[in-house]
Write an enzyme that holds these catalytic residues in place. Sequence first.
Site, mmCIF file in Angstrom:
data_model
loop_
_atom_site.group_PDB
_atom_site.id
_atom_site.type_symbol
_atom_site.label_atom_id
_atom_site.label_comp_id
_atom_site.label_asym_id
_atom_site.label_seq_id
_atom_site.Cartn_x
_atom_site.Cartn_y
_atom_site.Cartn_z
ATOM 1 N N SER A 137 0.858 -1.175 0.000
ATOM 2 C CA SER A 137 0.000 0.000 0.000
ATOM 3 C C SER A 137 0.897 1.228 0.000
ATOM 4 O O SER A 137 2.085 1.147 0.372
ATOM 5 C CB SER A 137 -0.870 -0.006 1.268
ATOM 6 O OG SER A 137 -1.486 1.245 1.481
ATOM 7 N N TYR A 150 -1.520 -0.150 10.913
ATOM 8 C CA TYR A 150 -1.576 -0.657 9.533
ATOM 9 C C TYR A 150 -0.312 -0.266 8.776
ATOM 10 O O TYR A 150 0.289 -1.102 8.081
ATOM 11 C CB TYR A 150 -2.815 -0.089 8.840
ATOM 12 C CG TYR A 150 -2.991 -0.538 7.415
ATOM 13 C CD1 TYR A 150 -3.394 -1.835 7.120
ATOM 14 C CD2 TYR A 150 -2.782 0.341 6.354
ATOM 15 C CE1 TYR A 150 -3.575 -2.250 5.805
ATOM 16 C CE2 TYR A 150 -2.960 -0.057 5.037
ATOM 17 C CZ TYR A 150 -3.356 -1.355 4.771
ATOM 18 O OH TYR A 150 -3.529 -1.748 3.459
#
Length: 292
Positions: A137, A150
Site C-alpha cells: 500500500s 496498519y
Amino acid sequence: MKTVLITGTNRGIGMEAALAVGRAGHKVFATTRNPEKAFNLKQQIKDESLDIHLYKMDVDSDESVSQCINTIIRDHGSIDVLVNNAGIVRHGSIEELPLAKFKAVMDTNYFGAIRCIKAVLPSMRKNKSGCIINVSSMAGKISLSPLGPYCASKFALEAMTEALAQELKPFNVRVSLIEPGIINTDMAHEIGQNEQSLYPQVRRIGHFWDTSLQSPVPPSLVADKILEAIESSSWQLRYPVGPDAEPFWSWRTSMDDEQWVDWNAQEDKEWYSAVESTFGMNCRPGELEKEK
C-alpha cells in the site's frame, strides 16, 4: 499458462485479482479463511467457467498455510506465482488501540505473507523459476495517523520484500510489490468509520477517507496491475496503483520529516483548510451529509 496462488480472495482486491488472472487463462488457487462466504467469487467462476479453485487457508496459522499449500503442490504440481494479498486494517491512536490489535494486523499483513513465502520458496528456488507478489500500500511508504498499526505492517512488508528480492534474483525468482492508493474496498470504508477518540487525527482521517471514496477507484484496477506483474518478465520491484498513489508520494517527499509531522499535527480548522487548498477537497464534518 501459470499456476497462481492468491490469498484473501473472498472480496475486494483479492477476488478481482483471482477473476482477472483466471480470465487471462491461468490456473488460480484462490484461498480464503471462509470459502463458504465467497458467494460472488463462486458465482463468477461458475458463470464464466474459469479455472479457479477455492481453498480454505488462514494465513495467521502455520498449520493452515502448510497444509493448504502442501495439498495444492501435491495435487497440481509446483506453484509458479504467489500473490500475498490477504490483509486487515486496524486504526486508532497508539495510546488508545489495544495491543492485541497491533499484533493482529502484523500477524496477518506481515507474518501471514512470510508464512506463505516460506511454504512456496523451496520448490521455486529448486526450479529456479517463480514469482512472488506482495500487495502492500502507499501506507507502506507514508505513515499517517491514525493508521500507525496498519502502516507499520506495510512498512515491514516493504522492507522484507526488498530484502527478499535481493536473495531470490540469483535463483531467477522475481519479487514485486503492488502499492495501491485509496481503493474502493470494504477495508477502505472501515477506515472511514469515525470513532470517538482523544486524538483529532482519528476523526479527521475518517472524513478524509469518506470524501476520497466519493470518487471511487475500483479494486479491478489493482487486479489488472497484479496481472501485469505476473505476466511481465521485468524485475521491477514496485508498482504504484491508482490516480492518487504517485502524486501522494511526491507530495509527501516534498516535505521533510518535521514538516510532515507538523502538517498532521495542526488544529482542526487549519488541517481542514490545508486539505482543501492542497487537494481541492472539502472534507469538513457535515459536508458529505449536505451533498447527500
